[in-house]
Write a protein that holds these residues in place. Structure first.
Motif, PDB file in Angstrom:
ATOM      1  N   HIS A 125      -6.813   5.863   5.939  1.00 42.08           N
ATOM      2  CA  HIS A 125      -6.475   4.444   5.841  1.00 42.08           C
ATOM      3  C   HIS A 125      -6.036   4.142   4.416  1.00 42.08           C
ATOM      4  CE1 HIS A 125     -10.786   5.104   5.048  1.00 42.08           C
ATOM      5  NE2 HIS A 125     -10.666   4.169   4.125  1.00 42.08           N
ATOM      6  N   GLY A 126      -5.599   2.915   4.169  1.00 42.75           N
ATOM      7  CA  GLY A 126      -5.142   2.505   2.845  1.00 42.75           C
ATOM      8  C   GLY A 126      -3.653   2.658   2.678  1.00 42.75           C
ATOM      9  N   GLY A 127      -3.164   2.315   1.473  1.00 46.74           N
ATOM     10  CA  GLY A 127      -1.749   2.401   1.159  1.00 46.74           C
ATOM     11  C   GLY A 127      -1.045   1.066   1.139  1.00 46.74           C
ATOM     12  N   SER A 128      -1.643   0.058   1.816  1.00 49.95           N
ATOM     13  CA  SER A 128      -1.057  -1.299   1.827  1.00 49.95           C
ATOM     14  C   SER A 128      -2.196  -2.315   1.837  1.00 49.95           C
ATOM     15  CB  SER A 128      -0.169  -1.507   3.064  1.00 49.95           C
ATOM     16  OG  SER A 128       0.783  -0.494   3.206  1.00 49.95           O
ATOM     17  N   GLN A 129      -3.103  -2.185   0.904  1.00 50.60           N
ATOM     18  CA  GLN A 129      -4.377  -2.884   0.991  1.00 50.60           C
ATOM     19  C   GLN A 129      -4.288  -4.373   0.678  1.00 50.60           C
ATOM     20  OE1 GLN A 129      -6.400  -0.284  -1.766  1.00 50.60           O
ATOM     21  NE2 GLN A 129      -7.489   0.773  -0.112  1.00 50.60           N
ATOM     22  N   VAL A 156      -0.894  -6.889   0.441  1.00 49.87           N
ATOM     23  CA  VAL A 156      -0.820  -8.019   1.373  1.00 49.87           C
ATOM     24  C   VAL A 156      -1.890  -9.045   1.035  1.00 49.87           C
ATOM     25  CG1 VAL A 156       0.135  -6.647   3.265  1.00 49.87           C
ATOM     26  CG2 VAL A 156      -2.345  -6.885   3.065  1.00 49.87           C
ATOM     27  N   SER A 157      -1.651 -10.267   1.496  1.00 51.27           N
ATOM     28  CA  SER A 157      -2.622 -11.352   1.352  1.00 51.27           C
ATOM     29  C   SER A 157      -3.711 -11.197   2.409  1.00 51.27           C
ATOM     30  CB  SER A 157      -1.914 -12.690   1.530  1.00 51.27           C
ATOM     31  OG  SER A 157      -1.554 -12.868   2.897  1.00 51.27           O
ATOM     32  N   PRO A 158      -4.784 -12.007   2.355  1.00 52.19           N
ATOM     33  CA  PRO A 158      -5.815 -11.942   3.408  1.00 52.19           C
ATOM     34  C   PRO A 158      -5.290 -12.251   4.808  1.00 52.19           C
ATOM     35  CG  PRO A 158      -6.695 -13.025   1.463  1.00 52.19           C
ATOM     36  CD  PRO A 158      -5.222 -12.845   1.219  1.00 52.19           C
ATOM     37  N   THR A 159      -4.125 -12.894   4.904  1.00 49.46           N
ATOM     38  CA  THR A 159      -3.498 -13.135   6.207  1.00 49.46           C
ATOM     39  C   THR A 159      -2.438 -12.082   6.517  1.00 49.46           C
ATOM     40  OG1 THR A 159      -1.964 -14.693   5.151  1.00 49.46           O
ATOM     41  CG2 THR A 159      -3.935 -15.621   6.201  1.00 49.46           C
ATOM     42  N   TYR A 160      -2.406 -11.017   5.702  1.00 50.30           N
ATOM     43  CA  TYR A 160      -1.575  -9.835   5.921  1.00 50.30           C
ATOM     44  C   TYR A 160      -0.087 -10.064   5.664  1.00 50.30           C
ATOM     45  CZ  TYR A 160      -5.956  -8.240   7.823  1.00 50.30           C
ATOM     46  OH  TYR A 160      -7.287  -7.921   7.961  1.00 50.30           O
ATOM     47  N   HIS A 161       0.260 -11.134   4.950  1.00 50.75           N
ATOM     48  CA  HIS A 161       1.636 -11.307   4.478  1.00 50.75           C
ATOM     49  C   HIS A 161       1.877 -10.381   3.285  1.00 50.75           C
ATOM     50  CE1 HIS A 161       1.120 -15.247   6.561  1.00 50.75           C
ATOM     51  NE2 HIS A 161       2.404 -15.074   6.829  1.00 50.75           N
ATOM     52  N   VAL A 162       3.020  -9.715   3.275  1.00 50.86           N
ATOM     53  CA  VAL A 162       3.359  -8.833   2.156  1.00 50.86           C
ATOM     54  C   VAL A 162       3.649  -9.678   0.928  1.00 50.86           C
ATOM     55  CG1 VAL A 162       4.974  -7.100   1.301  1.00 50.86           C
ATOM     56  CG2 VAL A 162       4.204  -7.014   3.682  1.00 50.86           C
ATOM     57  N   LEU A 163       2.996  -9.344  -0.182  1.00 50.45           N
ATOM     58  CA  LEU A 163       3.148 -10.099  -1.419  1.00 50.45           C
ATOM     59  C   LEU A 163       4.540  -9.895  -1.997  1.00 50.45           C
ATOM     60  CD1 LEU A 163      -0.310  -9.173  -3.016  1.00 50.45           C
ATOM     61  CD2 LEU A 163       0.266 -11.223  -1.691  1.00 50.45           C
ATOM     62  N   ALA A 171       8.477 -13.467   5.355  1.00 51.92           N
ATOM     63  CA  ALA A 171       8.724 -13.067   6.749  1.00 51.92           C
ATOM     64  C   ALA A 171       8.388 -11.596   7.031  1.00 51.92           C
ATOM     65  CB  ALA A 171      10.163 -13.371   7.167  1.00 51.92           C
ATOM     66  N   LEU A 172       7.438 -11.051   6.275  1.00 52.64           N
ATOM     67  CA  LEU A 172       7.020  -9.664   6.497  1.00 52.64           C
ATOM     68  C   LEU A 172       5.501  -9.576   6.410  1.00 52.64           C
ATOM     69  CD1 LEU A 172       7.887  -6.668   6.890  1.00 52.64           C
ATOM     70  CD2 LEU A 172       7.871  -6.459   4.398  1.00 52.64           C
ATOM     71  N   ARG A 173       4.892  -9.026   7.452  1.00 54.21           N
ATOM     72  CA  ARG A 173       3.448  -8.792   7.458  1.00 54.21           C
ATOM     73  C   ARG A 173       3.168  -7.322   7.751  1.00 54.21           C
ATOM     74  NH1 ARG A 173      -0.224 -13.830   9.514  1.00 54.21           N
ATOM     75  NH2 ARG A 173       1.457 -15.207  10.173  1.00 54.21           N
ATOM     76  N   GLY A 211      -4.197  -0.102   9.905  1.00 53.21           N
ATOM     77  CA  GLY A 211      -5.240   0.437   9.045  1.00 53.21           C
ATOM     78  C   GLY A 211      -4.821   0.680   7.613  1.00 53.21           C
ATOM     79  N   SER A 212      -3.540   0.576   7.313  1.00 52.50           N
ATOM     80  CA  SER A 212      -3.109   0.756   5.928  1.00 52.50           C
ATOM     81  C   SER A 212      -3.603  -0.371   5.032  1.00 52.50           C
ATOM     82  CB  SER A 212      -1.584   0.863   5.844  1.00 52.50           C
ATOM     83  OG  SER A 212      -0.963  -0.380   6.093  1.00 52.50           O
ATOM     84  N   THR A 213      -4.034  -1.494   5.627  1.00 52.31           N
ATOM     85  CA  THR A 213      -4.491  -2.644   4.837  1.00 52.31           C
ATOM     86  C   THR A 213      -5.958  -2.533   4.431  1.00 52.31           C
ATOM     87  OG1 THR A 213      -5.120  -3.903   6.823  1.00 52.31           O
ATOM     88  CG2 THR A 213      -2.852  -4.138   6.036  1.00 52.31           C
ATOM     89  N   TRP A 214      -6.669  -1.525   4.922  1.00 51.65           N
ATOM     90  CA  TRP A 214      -8.119  -1.457   4.733  1.00 51.65           C
ATOM     91  C   TRP A 214      -8.523  -0.682   3.485  1.00 51.65           C
ATOM     92  CZ3 TRP A 214      -9.216   0.216  10.458  1.00 51.65           C
ATOM     93  CH2 TRP A 214      -9.085  -0.903  11.287  1.00 51.65           C
ATOM     94  N   ASN A 215      -9.606  -1.156   2.863  1.00 48.35           N
ATOM     95  CA  ASN A 215     -10.263  -0.416   1.786  1.00 48.35           C
ATOM     96  C   ASN A 215     -11.303   0.546   2.346  1.00 48.35           C
ATOM     97  OD1 ASN A 215      -8.867  -1.831  -0.243  1.00 48.35           O
ATOM     98  ND2 ASN A 215     -10.340  -3.503  -0.168  1.00 48.35           N
TER      99      ASN A 215
END
Length: 584
Positions: free
Chosen positions: A525-529, A534-541, A545-547, A551-555
């Motif tokens: 997991h990881g790589g896009s945490q 991403v923000s807590p709502t999974y929007h790409v910083l 218009a991209l989320r 599992g790449s979002t997880w620590n």
């Protein structure tokens, strides 16, 4: 003439066989699933484009399609009709199949550990060992998820894919051994994550049929969803002119003929989004290929930098797995993971068993194919040839050698299984980097197993617990009387399960055993945490218009095994997105 009970038994047996075959060969009536090469050009635009029809992508797409037009782009084919995927006893065959179009794409981390990534509708739920277990309430609270919605989303998934396993002798021995050595309390059968020993769930049903995230597409509105197979997305398209930050508006993808296509978001709404669900390797890789990532690294591949974000590809982690092989004097069932001991010190104890022949063949049969559950020559972890040289012929050679050992009654090759421990977290992590600009090629992944001393200590305590289970009275029937745990450690250490240089021998410490025999349980997991990419709502910083929803979002990997939570997250975020649009 056979008696009526015998006739009824034969009829019942034939019905079960026919049912298994029907499940394996007949796909659901998904009229919306098509080959990408057959749908060109795409008609119209979409409210949501989901890249990756995997463990999160399928439930997400099914949920969003209830009200909006959804396109799913999946780089693989369907799981249906492939008995290597749909049947429990064929589990190693799918991961062993490393052809260019196979459902499993093998990769080897720079640490020297062999692993696989999914390339099939349904994602890793088509390849894994099937264990189903929820995340803990503490994990849910830590991520700030809505607990009520989480508790509504899990049952939505479970109604289609989750089953209660039938616990047989090996799993019972492990369960009773865990209780005997103090992994308490006994929590019975439950999907919940609770410290102690429990029987979890399984995505395999009582007949051994696998149910995957692709099955969750039965919830979809067929009028609002299009799923394209063998659609390999290689770039997200952005508009930048006159904007404060780039706007995702489409994707470019190739079909299985090599032709390139584009798909676009609906222009008449501000809520339309592209959502990446390509997994812990695929998502950060695609982000980099689209110009989002560490600027210096991207420029080294002549990729134009859209957003300089060093967090893309950072924080890559894989839960280290270490196991002890236990030859058994008692024949045992072929089973994957069913029982787990959730310890208070950060290690999960699980087991898999069965040196078995497919289709019930005996060891003297030409059809007999021995394997050792999740540790098998077919998978490649018990083969001496490196991945680049591991041809189907050489895999067959390794299987033949194991068959000879069985016929010779070699105790090290008789029925038995592995008792394994997986380190929670973990705290150790590494990174992902491109090797080429071809999205079909594996990136370079480093996990840095046991770089953090706490992970190594959890492994040692886990192995010590396994030793206690092996020596427990509950496990007597599955252990040769004169076989010491020291012998079993040395036996396991001798198996070529990874490409890490081994140390010798009788004086090897448990710390060294952990380092030498580390392998994967496929929970990377990881790589896009969150917070980095991403923000807590999974929007790409840094873009609009991209989320990212995978599992790449997880620590940290949730629970004992993450697939239940990945599927839940797809449903959860689908409902959250629908609510957002209602309130806007």
């Amino acid at each position: 003439m056979a008696s009526p009970p015998v006739i009824l038994l034969l009829v019942s047996l034939l019905f079960c066989i026919a049912t298994q075959r029907l499940y394996a060969e007949q796909a659901p009536n998904y009229t919306f699933v098509k080959e990408a090469s057959e749908v060109s050009p795409l008609q119209g635009r979409f409210d949501y484009i989901i890249v990756g029809g995997g463990t999160a992508g399928c439930p997400l797409a099914a949920t969003l399609s209830s009200r909006y037009r959804v396109l799913v782009l999946e780089r693989g084919g369907v799981p249906y009709g492939n008995s290597n995927i749909t049947r429990l006893e064929n589990f190693p065959r799918t991961i062993a199949d490393d052809r260019p179009d196979s459902p499993a794409q093998r990769f080897v981390s720079t640490d020297g550990v062999i692993s696989s990534r999914a390339r099939v509708l349904g994602g890793s739920s088509c390849l894994n060992a099937g264990f189903y277990s929820r995340a803990s309430p503490e994990y849910v609270a830590h991520l700030g998820w809505n607990g009520t919605l989480v508790n509504e989303s899990y049952p939505w998934v479970e109604a289609v894919v989750a089953n209660v396993p039938i616990v047989q002798q090996w799993q019972s021995g492990v369960r009773n051994g865990l209780l005997e050595v103090g992994i308490l309390p006994y929590n019975g059968q439950t999907f919940d994550h609770i410290v102690g020993t429990k029987v979890g769930g399984s995505i395999f049903d009582a007949e051994g049929n696998r149910h995957t995230a692709a099955d969750l597409l039965e919830y979809a509105n067929p009028d609002n969803i299009t799923v394209l197979l063998h659609a390999n997305v290689h770039r997200v398209l952005f508009r930048t002119r006159g904007r404060n930050q780039p706007l995702a508006y489409g994707v470019a993808y190739t079909d299985n003929t090599g032709s390139t296509h584009r798909a676009y978001l609906e222009r008449n709404t501000r809520q339309s989004e592209i959502i990446l669900c390509a997994g812990a390797l695929g998502t950060p890789q695609l982000m980099m290929l689209s110009g989002i990532g560490p600027a210096e690294h991207l420029r080294s591949f002549n990729i134009s930098v859209l957003v300089d974000n060093p967090g893309v590809g950072a924080g890559m982690a894989d839960n280290p797995m270490n196991a002890i092989f236990v030859p058994s004097p008692t024949p045992v069932e072929t089973d994957l993971i069913q029982v787990v001991g959730i310890t208070p010190f950060g290690s999960f104890i699980e087991a898999a068993s069965g040196l078995s022949g497919y289709a019930g063949a005996t060891s003297n049969s030409d059809d007999f194919e021995p394997y050792l559950g999740i540790m098998s020559p077919q998978i490649g972890q018990l083969a001496t040839y490196p991945p680049g040289e591991r041809t189907q012929e050489r895999i067959a050679e390794a299987v033949a050698q194991l068959k000879v050992a069985v016929a010779a009654n070699n105790p090290a090759a008789l029925g038995g299984g592995f008792i394994l421990e997986k380190v929670f977290g973990p705290l150790s992590n590494g990174n992902l980097r491109l090797l080429t600009t071809n999205v079909s090629d594996n990136p370079a992944v480093t996990f840095n197993y046991f770089a953090d001393p706490a992970d190594l200590q959890a492994c040692v305590q886990g192995i010590q617990t396994i030793e206690q289970v092996i020596n427990s009275g509950s496990f007597t029937d599955f252990r040769y009387p004169q076989t010491s745990t020291a012998f079993l450690l040395n036996l396991t250490s001798s198996l070529p399960i990874n490409y890490i240089p081994k140390h010798t021998n009788d004086s090897t410490s448990l710390e060294q055993f952990c380092r030498d025999t580390v392998t994967t349980i496929w929970h990377y997991h990881g790589g896009s945490q969150v917070g980095r990419v991403v923000s807590p709502t999974y929007h790409v910083l840094g873009v609009d218009a991209l989320r990212i929803i995978d599992g790449s979002t997880w620590n940290f990997s949730p629970g004992t095994n993450p697939q239940a939570t990945v599927m839940m997250l797809g449903r959860y975020m689908g409902v959250e997105i629908l609510r957002e649009r209602e309130q806007s």
